[in-house]
Design an enzyme around this catalytic site. Sequence first.
Site, short mmCIF file in Angstrom:
data_model
loop_
_atom_site.label_atom_id
_atom_site.label_comp_id
_atom_site.label_asym_id
_atom_site.label_seq_id
_atom_site.Cartn_x
_atom_site.Cartn_y
_atom_site.Cartn_z
N CYS A 98 -4.72 2.35 0.58
CA CYS A 98 -4.01 2.99 1.69
C CYS A 98 -4.05 4.51 1.52
CB CYS A 98 -2.57 2.53 1.74
SG CYS A 98 -2.39 0.80 1.36
N ASN A 110 0.89 -2.46 -7.38
CA ASN A 110 -0.48 -2.66 -6.92
C ASN A 110 -1.45 -1.61 -7.46
OD1 ASN A 110 1.45 -1.39 -4.99
ND2 ASN A 110 -0.43 -0.71 -4.00
N GLY A 124 1.98 -9.60 4.06
CA GLY A 124 2.93 -9.15 3.06
C GLY A 124 3.78 -8.01 3.62
N GLN A 155 1.67 -8.69 -5.63
CA GLN A 155 0.69 -8.60 -6.73
C GLN A 155 1.05 -9.52 -7.89
OE1 GLN A 155 -2.19 -6.87 -6.82
NE2 GLN A 155 -1.93 -5.75 -4.90
N HIS A 173 -3.88 -12.69 1.33
CA HIS A 173 -5.21 -12.20 0.94
C HIS A 173 -5.28 -11.59 -0.45
CE1 HIS A 173 -5.01 -7.70 1.73
NE2 HIS A 173 -3.88 -8.09 2.30
C1 LIG Z 1 -1.19 -5.57 -0.36
C2 LIG Z 1 0.22 -5.36 -0.65
C3 LIG Z 1 1.19 -5.42 0.37
C4 LIG Z 1 0.81 -5.64 1.81
O1 LIG Z 1 0.33 -6.94 2.07
P1 LIG Z 1 -0.53 -7.14 3.41
O2 LIG Z 1 -0.66 -8.62 3.52
O3 LIG Z 1 -1.84 -6.46 3.17
O4 LIG Z 1 0.23 -6.55 4.53
C5 LIG Z 1 2.50 -5.23 0.04
N1 LIG Z 1 2.86 -4.99 -1.22
C6 LIG Z 1 1.99 -4.94 -2.23
C7 LIG Z 1 2.48 -4.70 -3.62
C8 LIG Z 1 0.64 -5.11 -1.97
O5 LIG Z 1 -0.23 -5.03 -2.98
#
Ligand SMILES: *Cc1c(COP(=O)(O)O)cnc(C)c1O
Length: 406
Positions: free
Chosen positions: A327, A154, A73, A182, A204
């Site tokens: 994070c 998120n 993402g 999300q 994921h």
């Molecule tokens: C988890 C997340 C990401 C990052 O996705 P990854 O596949 O972990 O790099 C980006 N934006 C939001 C809103 C997320 O929850």
Amino acid sequence: MDKRFIYADNAATTAVSKRVFNAMLPFFEERYGNPSSIYGIGQDALRAVEEARSKAAAALGCKANEVYFTGSGTESDNWAIRSAALKMSKEGKKHIITTAVEHHAVLHTCEYLAKSGFEVTQLPVDENGFITPGQVADAIRADTALVTVMYANNEIGTIMPIPEIAAVCRERGVLFHTDAVQAVGNVEINVAEQQIDMLSVSGHKLRAPKGVGALYIRNGVSLPAFILGGAQERSKRAGTENVPSIAGLGEAIAAACEDIQGKVKKVTPLRDKLIDGILKIESVRLNGGRANRLPGNVNASFLGVEGEALLLNLDLRGICASSGSACTTGSLDPSHVLLALGLPAEVAHGSLRLSLSEDTTEEDVDYILTALGEVIPKIRKMSPLWEDIVKNPKEYGSILELTMNN
Ligand SMILES: *Cc1c(COP(=O)(O)O)cnc(C)c1O
């Protein structure tokens, strides 16, 4: 209380589902060919990638050739924002509009562009974490290159009015990107109807593996390539395809979008039960509003409680949860999202995010509430801040007001 294992951190990552796992398996040991090879098992792998693309397109409401697979993402966000900025800067447009509550993948990409000669407008959110289409309309200028606003947050689960924001951008001829990591599987999305130009997905977060994502790019936008090399992903994102994970993502996105209303109906009452139970605890604040909230998201701040202590105590009781965002954990800075709501650091520090899934049960919710009922007073008993608040409530008037169990 018998110890159980409860995974309530689905906004951080999800378990790969059996259905997704089974869809991936053939591409490890049997049909392991390179999709660029012409013999049978290579063409099998190519077919799997193209089938996954069709499934993702059907779920998002676009054409298959508008879906590009990426490594995460985060990569999708980087590609959309950096490549759109590069493209538009050639037309002299170097202004970007975003919000104060974006994921770091967007936030830090915009900060990087701000250091590279772009001007970034970061829209503030209201006390529940929302921006309005009117704020976007007011911020658009003749030199605006891109608007990027997340679909759902998120940390606090707020669902932004994306179709309305996208309509404003389309009307004004400005590119619109949304980080929908999300939202996919929780909110009805149709990129064509909702006038979205670019949309990021992560595997994921929707029961596919980690390390795979997708970016929808509307035909006609024509973003420059992001990773240079071979001709994969129509020469826009080079590198041999992660075939098993892409097959998994295709299956996962189809599964997640098959019955969104069913999921919402199943998970929302559990979320609401959890919120109602949490709000019975003294001096607690619900972060993010009740309305337009992701079905599985609960985020609350407990005054006089350290988020880290809370997580450790919940872990001892078998509960996996998060404080703010994963994070942010590991650093002592309060989350930028909670600060953007206007919370003082004392309140932001004591925050807990519980994110439920369709596997969460009512017994899980009861267990979490019982655990919180024991753990919160225990932590407060050891907290110098809480002791001070109890002794001098007047000095903490405004903070106490914020946590009057709204
Ligand atoms: C988890 C997340 C990401 C990052 O996705 P990854 O596949 O972990 O790099 C980006 N934006 C939001 C809103 C997320 O929850």
